[in-house]
Design a protein around this motif. Structure first.
Motif, PDB file in Angstrom:
ATOM      1  N   GLU A 238      28.258  11.322  37.515  1.00 54.27           N
ATOM      2  CA  GLU A 238      28.379  12.749  37.190  1.00 54.27           C
ATOM      3  C   GLU A 238      29.729  13.302  37.647  1.00 54.27           C
ATOM      4  OE1 GLU A 238      27.544  15.979  35.254  1.00 54.27           O
ATOM      5  OE2 GLU A 238      26.182  14.264  35.278  1.00 54.27           O
ATOM      6  N   LYS A 239      30.159  12.910  38.836  1.00 60.35           N
ATOM      7  CA  LYS A 239      31.463  13.349  39.334  1.00 60.35           C
ATOM      8  C   LYS A 239      32.583  12.747  38.483  1.00 60.35           C
ATOM      9  CE  LYS A 239      34.304  13.492  43.526  1.00 60.35           C
ATOM     10  NZ  LYS A 239      35.494  13.643  42.804  1.00 60.35           N
ATOM     11  N   LEU A 240      32.443  11.484  38.093  1.00 53.56           N
ATOM     12  CA  LEU A 240      33.452  10.861  37.242  1.00 53.56           C
ATOM     13  C   LEU A 240      33.555  11.580  35.903  1.00 53.56           C
ATOM     14  CD1 LEU A 240      32.903   7.048  37.841  1.00 53.56           C
ATOM     15  CD2 LEU A 240      34.814   8.453  38.607  1.00 53.56           C
ATOM     16  N   ARG A 241      32.428  11.936  35.306  1.00 48.73           N
ATOM     17  CA  ARG A 241      32.453  12.655  34.025  1.00 48.73           C
ATOM     18  C   ARG A 241      33.133  14.010  34.177  1.00 48.73           C
ATOM     19  NH1 ARG A 241      27.270  10.264  33.319  1.00 48.73           N
ATOM     20  NH2 ARG A 241      27.372   8.734  31.656  1.00 48.73           N
ATOM     21  N   ARG A 242      32.879  14.664  35.299  1.00 48.37           N
ATOM     22  CA  ARG A 242      33.484  15.973  35.528  1.00 48.37           C
ATOM     23  C   ARG A 242      35.000  15.832  35.682  1.00 48.37           C
ATOM     24  NH1 ARG A 242      30.632  17.471  39.810  1.00 48.37           N
ATOM     25  NH2 ARG A 242      32.188  16.744  41.292  1.00 48.37           N
ATOM     26  N   ASP A 243      35.453  14.776  36.363  1.00 47.60           N
ATOM     27  CA  ASP A 243      36.884  14.591  36.615  1.00 47.60           C
ATOM     28  C   ASP A 243      37.639  13.960  35.445  1.00 47.60           C
ATOM     29  OD1 ASP A 243      36.472  15.648  39.115  1.00 47.60           O
ATOM     30  OD2 ASP A 243      36.504  13.713  40.150  1.00 47.60           O
ATOM     31  N   TYR A 244      36.986  13.037  34.714  1.00 43.41           N
ATOM     32  CA  TYR A 244      37.702  12.242  33.711  1.00 43.41           C
ATOM     33  C   TYR A 244      37.194  12.401  32.284  1.00 43.41           C
ATOM     34  CZ  TYR A 244      39.623   9.939  37.789  1.00 43.41           C
ATOM     35  OH  TYR A 244      40.267   9.690  38.959  1.00 43.41           O
ATOM     36  N   GLY A 245      36.109  13.081  32.070  1.00 47.57           N
ATOM     37  CA  GLY A 245      35.557  13.199  30.728  1.00 47.57           C
ATOM     38  C   GLY A 245      34.541  12.106  30.468  1.00 47.57           C
ATOM     39  N   GLU A 246      34.484  11.646  29.232  1.00 42.96           N
ATOM     40  CA  GLU A 246      33.517  10.616  28.839  1.00 42.96           C
ATOM     41  C   GLU A 246      33.915   9.257  29.411  1.00 42.96           C
ATOM     42  OE1 GLU A 246      30.164   9.045  27.442  1.00 42.96           O
ATOM     43  OE2 GLU A 246      30.698  11.159  27.357  1.00 42.96           O
ATOM     44  N   VAL A 247      33.176   8.799  30.417  1.00 34.79           N
ATOM     45  CA  VAL A 247      33.462   7.524  31.078  1.00 34.79           C
ATOM     46  C   VAL A 247      32.638   6.424  30.405  1.00 34.79           C
ATOM     47  CG1 VAL A 247      33.335   6.241  33.236  1.00 34.79           C
ATOM     48  CG2 VAL A 247      33.992   8.651  33.260  1.00 34.79           C
ATOM     49  N   LEU A 248      33.325   5.401  29.889  1.00 41.39           N
ATOM     50  CA  LEU A 248      32.652   4.280  29.240  1.00 41.39           C
ATOM     51  C   LEU A 248      32.294   3.175  30.223  1.00 41.39           C
ATOM     52  CD1 LEU A 248      34.901   4.020  26.080  1.00 41.39           C
ATOM     53  CD2 LEU A 248      32.743   5.234  26.322  1.00 41.39           C
ATOM     54  N   TRP A 249      33.136   3.000  31.233  1.00 44.79           N
ATOM     55  CA  TRP A 249      32.903   1.968  32.253  1.00 44.79           C
ATOM     56  C   TRP A 249      33.632   2.365  33.521  1.00 44.79           C
ATOM     57  CZ3 TRP A 249      36.601  -1.179  34.656  1.00 44.79           C
ATOM     58  CH2 TRP A 249      36.076  -2.190  35.465  1.00 44.79           C
ATOM     59  N   ALA A 250      33.044   2.062  34.650  1.00 46.53           N
ATOM     60  CA  ALA A 250      33.693   2.267  35.942  1.00 46.53           C
ATOM     61  C   ALA A 250      33.329   1.088  36.831  1.00 46.53           C
ATOM     62  CB  ALA A 250      33.245   3.576  36.577  1.00 46.53           C
ATOM     63  N   GLY A 251      34.292   0.597  37.562  1.00 46.30           N
ATOM     64  CA  GLY A 251      34.042  -0.544  38.434  1.00 46.30           C
ATOM     65  C   GLY A 251      35.014  -0.571  39.589  1.00 46.30           C
ATOM     66  N   ARG A 252      34.754  -1.465  40.514  1.00 46.14           N
ATOM     67  CA  ARG A 252      35.603  -1.638  41.686  1.00 46.14           C
ATOM     68  C   ARG A 252      36.066  -3.082  41.772  1.00 46.14           C
ATOM     69  NH1 ARG A 252      35.171   2.080  46.106  1.00 46.14           N
ATOM     70  NH2 ARG A 252      33.686   3.727  45.646  1.00 46.14           N
ATOM     71  N   LYS A 253      37.167  -3.266  42.449  1.00 46.47           N
ATOM     72  CA  LYS A 253      37.627  -4.603  42.788  1.00 46.47           C
ATOM     73  C   LYS A 253      36.619  -5.188  43.770  1.00 46.47           C
ATOM     74  CE  LYS A 253      41.476  -6.860  45.128  1.00 46.47           C
ATOM     75  NZ  LYS A 253      42.776  -6.613  45.766  1.00 46.47           N
ATOM     76  N   CYS A 254      36.197  -6.402  43.521  1.00 49.60           N
ATOM     77  CA  CYS A 254      35.196  -7.045  44.373  1.00 49.60           C
ATOM     78  C   CYS A 254      35.859  -7.964  45.386  1.00 49.60           C
ATOM     79  CB  CYS A 254      34.218  -7.857  43.535  1.00 49.60           C
ATOM     80  SG  CYS A 254      33.189  -6.841  42.482  1.00 49.60           S
TER      81      CYS A 254
END
Length: 146
Positions: A4-20
């Protein structure tokens, strides 16, 4: 990550991930893919954010080290016509083949949207820009005899 925070900051988020690290997403490097831009955020207290517009990407490569293969991660390398980041690496991400499929689709959609083709991404002969050279030649022609 809080979608929800990502959508508010960046718009339509298709994928989000982190370096493992060792297969666990415990790094302070985050990748956020929207329908137009790929963002990379690095840091905890001091945050560095980089972005690349998807239509500028012209090649993608997957690579897997032995350690990454053991924990189900991989690295996607993107080559682009972006001045700041001609080569962007999404290092040690989970399910890299699935992410690459998403990238393939959105990059194709963005390039179709802006009518960008492979020939538009490559410079002319000897590094020159043939469109600008042709425009200069046209501008210098004498049309007074018409």
């Amino acid at each position: 990550m809080n979608m929800e925070k990502l959508r508010r900051d960046y718009g339509e988020v298709l994928w989000a991930g982190r370096k493992c690290i060792l297969g666990l997403p415990i790094s302070f490097t985050r990748y956020i893919l929207t329908d137009t831009v790929l963002y990379t955020k690095i840091g905890f207290l001091n945050i560095k954010e980089d972005e690349i517009e998807l239509y500028r990407i012209f090649d993608k490569k997957l690579s897997f080290t032995l350690g990454q293969r053991m924990v189900g991660c991989g690295t996607i390398t993107l080559m682009s016509k972006d001045i700041d980041s001609p080569e962007k690496k999404l290092i040690s991400i989970r399910k890299p083949r699935d992410v690459k499929k998403i990238l393939d689709e959105v990059v194709k959609n963005e390039r179709d949207k802006y009518y960008v083709r492979g020939r538009d991404m490559i410079s002319g002969v000897h590094g020159g820009d043939s469109f600008h050279e042709a425009a200069e030649d046209f501008a210098q022609e004498d049309f007074t005899e018409m």
